[in-house]
Design a protein around this motif. Structure first.
Motif, PDB file in Angstrom:
ATOM      1  N   GLY A   1       0.718  -1.240   0.022  1.00  0.00           N
ATOM      2  CA  GLY A   1       0.121  -0.014   0.059  1.00  0.00           C
ATOM      3  C   GLY A   1       0.867   1.098   0.050  1.00  0.00           C
ATOM      4  N   SER A   2       0.233   2.382  -0.199  1.00  0.00           N
ATOM      5  CA  SER A   2       0.655   3.660  -0.370  1.00  0.00           C
ATOM      6  C   SER A   2       1.298   4.344   0.944  1.00  0.00           C
ATOM      7  CB  SER A   2      -0.018   4.579  -0.903  1.00  0.00           C
ATOM      8  OG  SER A   2      -1.330   4.846  -0.236  1.00  0.00           O
ATOM      9  N   GLY A   3       0.825   3.598   2.048  1.00  0.00           N
ATOM     10  CA  GLY A   3       1.240   4.297   3.403  1.00  0.00           C
ATOM     11  C   GLY A   3       0.012   4.978   3.674  1.00  0.00           C
ATOM     12  N   PHE A   4       0.172   5.537   5.201  1.00  0.00           N
ATOM     13  CA  PHE A   4      -1.121   5.943   5.715  1.00  0.00           C
ATOM     14  C   PHE A   4      -0.695   6.959   7.040  1.00  0.00           C
ATOM     15  CE2 PHE A   4      -1.221   1.911   7.610  1.00  0.00           C
ATOM     16  CZ  PHE A   4      -1.266   2.022   8.783  1.00  0.00           C
ATOM     17  N   TRP A   5      -1.444   7.986   7.417  1.00  0.00           N
ATOM     18  CA  TRP A   5      -1.486   8.586   8.532  1.00  0.00           C
ATOM     19  C   TRP A   5      -2.247   7.676   9.660  1.00  0.00           C
ATOM     20  CZ3 TRP A   5       2.257  12.329   9.190  1.00  0.00           C
ATOM     21  CH2 TRP A   5       2.178  12.899   7.880  1.00  0.00           C
ATOM     22  N   ALA A   6      -1.651   7.236  10.660  1.00  0.00           N
ATOM     23  CA  ALA A   6      -2.104   6.436  11.764  1.00  0.00           C
ATOM     24  C   ALA A   6      -2.636   7.505  12.940  1.00  0.00           C
ATOM     25  CB  ALA A   6      -1.183   5.437  12.553  1.00  0.00           C
ATOM     26  N   VAL A   7      -4.124   7.525  13.054  1.00  0.00           N
ATOM     27  CA  VAL A   7      -4.459   8.562  14.057  1.00  0.00           C
ATOM     28  C   VAL A   7      -4.995   7.665  15.257  1.00  0.00           C
ATOM     29  CG1 VAL A   7      -6.428  10.262  14.361  1.00  0.00           C
ATOM     30  CG2 VAL A   7      -5.401  10.131  12.322  1.00  0.00           C
ATOM     31  N   THR A   8      -4.284   7.956  16.653  1.00  0.00           N
ATOM     32  CA  THR A   8      -4.412   7.315  17.647  1.00  0.00           C
ATOM     33  C   THR A   8      -4.869   7.710  18.788  1.00  0.00           C
ATOM     34  OG1 THR A   8      -1.975   7.672  18.135  1.00  0.00           O
ATOM     35  CG2 THR A   8      -2.528   5.876  16.792  1.00  0.00           C
ATOM     36  N   THR A   9      -4.975   9.137  18.985  1.00  0.00           N
ATOM     37  CA  THR A   9      -5.693   9.547  20.364  1.00  0.00           C
ATOM     38  C   THR A   9      -7.058   9.869  20.241  1.00  0.00           C
ATOM     39  OG1 THR A   9      -5.542  11.900  19.687  1.00  0.00           O
ATOM     40  CG2 THR A   9      -3.536  11.047  20.689  1.00  0.00           C
TER      41      THR A   9
ATOM     42  N   GLU B   1      -9.087  12.080  20.830  1.00  0.00           N
ATOM     43  CA  GLU B   1      -9.454  13.562  20.410  1.00  0.00           C
ATOM     44  C   GLU B   1      -9.288  13.551  18.922  1.00  0.00           C
ATOM     45  OE1 GLU B   1      -7.990  18.305  21.044  1.00  0.00           O
ATOM     46  OE2 GLU B   1      -7.094  16.707  21.871  1.00  0.00           O
ATOM     47  N   ALA B   2      -8.144  13.104  18.520  1.00  0.00           N
ATOM     48  CA  ALA B   2      -7.789  13.127  16.890  1.00  0.00           C
ATOM     49  C   ALA B   2      -8.869  12.235  16.127  1.00  0.00           C
ATOM     50  CB  ALA B   2      -6.318  12.755  16.618  1.00  0.00           C
ATOM     51  N   VAL B   3      -9.258  10.922  16.806  1.00  0.00           N
ATOM     52  CA  VAL B   3      -9.922  10.128  16.051  1.00  0.00           C
ATOM     53  C   VAL B   3     -11.650  10.658  15.994  1.00  0.00           C
ATOM     54  CG1 VAL B   3     -11.378   7.915  16.305  1.00  0.00           C
ATOM     55  CG2 VAL B   3      -8.795   7.861  16.723  1.00  0.00           C
ATOM     56  N   LEU B   4     -12.045  11.475  17.095  1.00  0.00           N
ATOM     57  CA  LEU B   4     -13.128  12.090  17.046  1.00  0.00           C
ATOM     58  C   LEU B   4     -12.978  13.403  16.084  1.00  0.00           C
ATOM     59  CD1 LEU B   4     -14.198  12.599  20.982  1.00  0.00           C
ATOM     60  CD2 LEU B   4     -15.311  11.216  18.957  1.00  0.00           C
ATOM     61  N   SER B   5     -12.012  14.135  15.936  1.00  0.00           N
ATOM     62  CA  SER B   5     -11.946  15.092  14.873  1.00  0.00           C
ATOM     63  C   SER B   5     -12.134  14.686  13.583  1.00  0.00           C
ATOM     64  CB  SER B   5     -10.548  15.767  15.163  1.00  0.00           C
ATOM     65  OG  SER B   5     -10.450  16.820  14.115  1.00  0.00           O
ATOM     66  N   VAL B   6     -11.462  13.480  13.038  1.00  0.00           N
ATOM     67  CA  VAL B   6     -11.667  12.983  11.862  1.00  0.00           C
ATOM     68  C   VAL B   6     -12.783  12.530  11.683  1.00  0.00           C
ATOM     69  CG1 VAL B   6     -10.695  11.127  10.285  1.00  0.00           C
ATOM     70  CG2 VAL B   6      -9.104  12.387  11.824  1.00  0.00           C
ATOM     71  N   SER B   7     -13.462  12.032  12.620  1.00  0.00           N
ATOM     72  CA  SER B   7     -14.796  11.209  12.420  1.00  0.00           C
ATOM     73  C   SER B   7     -15.865  12.418  12.266  1.00  0.00           C
ATOM     74  CB  SER B   7     -15.217  10.543  13.710  1.00  0.00           C
ATOM     75  OG  SER B   7     -14.416   9.459  13.911  1.00  0.00           O
TER      76      SER B   7
ATOM     77  N   ASP C   1      -4.219  11.717   0.722  1.00  0.00           N
ATOM     78  CA  ASP C   1      -3.583  10.881   1.634  1.00  0.00           C
ATOM     79  C   ASP C   1      -4.557  10.108   2.428  1.00  0.00           C
ATOM     80  OD1 ASP C   1      -1.122  11.885   1.207  1.00  0.00           O
ATOM     81  OD2 ASP C   1      -1.072  13.080   3.135  1.00  0.00           O
ATOM     82  N   LYS C   2      -4.059   8.865   2.768  1.00  0.00           N
ATOM     83  CA  LYS C   2      -4.987   7.782   3.556  1.00  0.00           C
ATOM     84  C   LYS C   2      -4.725   8.144   5.175  1.00  0.00           C
ATOM     85  CE  LYS C   2      -4.188   3.632   1.992  1.00  0.00           C
ATOM     86  NZ  LYS C   2      -3.698   1.935   1.719  1.00  0.00           N
ATOM     87  N   VAL C   3      -5.857   8.185   5.804  1.00  0.00           N
ATOM     88  CA  VAL C   3      -5.832   8.550   6.903  1.00  0.00           C
ATOM     89  C   VAL C   3      -6.769   7.389   7.665  1.00  0.00           C
ATOM     90  CG1 VAL C   3      -6.729  10.224   8.701  1.00  0.00           C
ATOM     91  CG2 VAL C   3      -5.905  11.137   6.539  1.00  0.00           C
ATOM     92  N   VAL C   4      -6.124   6.531   8.674  1.00  0.00           N
ATOM     93  CA  VAL C   4      -6.731   5.402   9.517  1.00  0.00           C
ATOM     94  C   VAL C   4      -6.842   6.058  10.885  1.00  0.00           C
ATOM     95  CG1 VAL C   4      -6.363   3.209   9.983  1.00  0.00           C
ATOM     96  CG2 VAL C   4      -5.533   4.012   7.932  1.00  0.00           C
ATOM     97  N   ILE C   5      -8.226   5.882  11.225  1.00  0.00           N
ATOM     98  CA  ILE C   5      -8.468   6.329  12.705  1.00  0.00           C
ATOM     99  C   ILE C   5      -8.612   4.763  13.324  1.00  0.00           C
ATOM    100  CG2 ILE C   5      -9.764   8.377  12.311  1.00  0.00           C
ATOM    101  CD1 ILE C   5     -12.104   7.161  11.861  1.00  0.00           C
ATOM    102  N   TYR C   6      -8.014   4.543  14.481  1.00  0.00           N
ATOM    103  CA  TYR C   6      -7.654   3.475  15.471  1.00  0.00           C
ATOM    104  C   TYR C   6      -8.438   3.761  16.668  1.00  0.00           C
ATOM    105  CZ  TYR C   6      -4.134   1.439  12.529  1.00  0.00           C
ATOM    106  OH  TYR C   6      -3.417   0.888  11.461  1.00  0.00           O
TER     107      TYR C   6
END
Length: 426
Positions: A59-67, A69-75, A330-335
């Motif tokens: 894959g192309s790689g991605f931004w891992a979103v792990t906090t 607050e940040a997961v809520l922000s993306v969602s 960019d690919k952004v992955v919310i954990y």
């Protein structure tokens, strides 16, 4: 090699499905939350195979979103972080045709199409509607627990955790109960695509599963259009939104999503809950004694297990997230599995606390794609744990747990167990 380089090489690869066969790498997620809450992750080389031979994909790689607050922000920013641009799953669609197919699934849609399809069945999954299922779900849970209690030794995954949602689904969908294990097989091959015991990276088997499941769904739809019975399939097959009936492809994709989401997530929640209760007897005893109500415990077990570990989004424009510049495309992955262990939100997050309150976990996601079946999943888990409560003090694992090789769902394939002191079948 420097010590810092050696440390980096030893870190678990959160993108590699194989990593999760040993369990969720919570220590690595803790490190990321503290040092790089939005971090760039290189994807591993994965092998796929078909009749044309083996193919290596990266894959192309991605931004891992792990906090949290940040997961809520993306969602909560679907206009900036799209589910439909490339789909909600980590692996990119290989061709434009694959992308078009991907966008037929509800989880891979953006507004307004997402709202149009979702509201078709919203009424089926409201708290009021789910309360109408309490009697049947409770009866299924009680019968399953009675059966394993009589057996003494059993597999907590195949005999309990997978059976309850399959029975509930077959009722909801108006399917013959003897067909429920088709749902189990189809979802294993789709969600467990990377696991050698299931999909095994076989592209053709993956596509065959879609064809087989769609053919079954279309037969059901044709039957219900001629003879509606009041079940969920009848509703979907005959419903109209804005004067338009679902196309056959829309119907099949929605049906398949219900099949997969309706059994995979609850199965892994139940099996993960039983594993946790066996591992933490003091917390188990709080549940057994009634010191903690079962519904409260279920919320903590949702946080602890987090059956769906992540979803992918795609940035629709240049933007910023936790000080990181994220580029359009960019690919952004919310954990969710990491957000649910965030010490900024949960006191002592690595401790199982069945009485935790408040408990703002994100196991069902957040925003427009909040889990449609959350109320039903809670009901099923509550019913099963209530039925198991008289036996929990004697419940124990009798062998190693075989975990799924998946970077998407936190699941077990088998979990040998017994109820100590129960009569053994000969």
């Amino acid at each position: 090699m420097t010590p810092s380089t050696a440390g980096a090489l030893r870190r678990p690869d959160i993108a590699d499905p194989v990593t999760y066969a040993a369990g969720v790498p919570h220590e690595e997620f803790t490190r990321l939350r503290l040092t790089e809450p939005v971090s760039w992750v290189q994807e591993p080389l994965l092998w796929r195979h078909s009749s044309g031979g083996r193919i290596a994909e990266r894959g192309s790689g991605f931004w891992a979103v792990t906090t949290h607050e940040a997961v809520l922000s993306v969602s909560r920013r679907p206009e900036e972080f799209s589910s439909g641009a490339k789909g909600a799953f980590l692996v990119d669609p290989r061709t434009p045709a694959d992308l078009r197919q991907t966008r037929q699934l509800l989880v891979n849609m953006d507004a307004p199409q997402h709202l149009r399809i979702r509201r078709l069945v919203t009424s089926v999954f409201t708290p009021r509607a789910v309360r109408g299922l309490v009697e049947s779900v409770t009866a299924h849970a009680t019968a399953l627990v009675d059966r394993v209690a009589r057996a003494g030794r059993f597999d907590a995954v195949t005999d309990l955790a997978c059976e309850l949602p399959l029975l509930v689904l077959s009722d909801l969908l108006g399917m013959p109960r003897e067909d429920r294990h088709l749902l189990y097989r189809w979802s294993n091959h789709l969600v467990g695509f990377d696991d050698p015991d299931y999909g095994g990276g076989d592209v053709e088997a993956y596509r065959r599963t879609f064809v087989e499941a769609f053919q079954y769904a279309l037969r059901l739809a044709m039957e219900r259009r001629d003879n509606p019975t009041g079940d969920l399939v009848s509703l979907l097959a005959n419903a109209e939104v804005d004067g338009q009936r679902l196309s056959d492809r829309e119907f099949c994709n929605f049906w398949l999503l219900l099949v997969v989401a309706g059994n995979e997530t609850t199965r892994h929640l139940i099996s993960g809950s039983l594993e946790a209760l066996a591992a933490y007897p003091a917390e188990r005893d709080r549940l057994v004694s009634g010191a903690v109500p079962v519904p409260t415990a279920v919320e903590e077990l949702l946080r602890w297990v987090t059956p769906i570990m992540q979803f992918r989004r795609t940035a629709t424009r240049d933007t910023e997230l936790c000080g990181r510049r994220v580029s359009e495309g960019d690919k952004v992955v919310i954990y969710y599995t990491s957000a649910n262990r965030d010490a900024a939100v949960f006191a002592d997050p690595q401790r199982l606390d069945l009485g935790r309150d408040p408990n703002p976990h994100l196991a069902f996601g957040m925003g427009p794609h909040f889990c449609l079946g959350s109320h039903l999943a809670r009901l099923e888990a509550t019913a099963l744990l209530t039925a198991m409560r008289p036996h929990l003090a004697a419940f124990e694992l009798t062998g190693p747990v075989a975990r799924l090789e998946s970077n998407f769902v936190n699941g077990a394939k088998s979990m040998p167990a017994r109820i100590a002191g129960a009569p053994q079948r000969t």
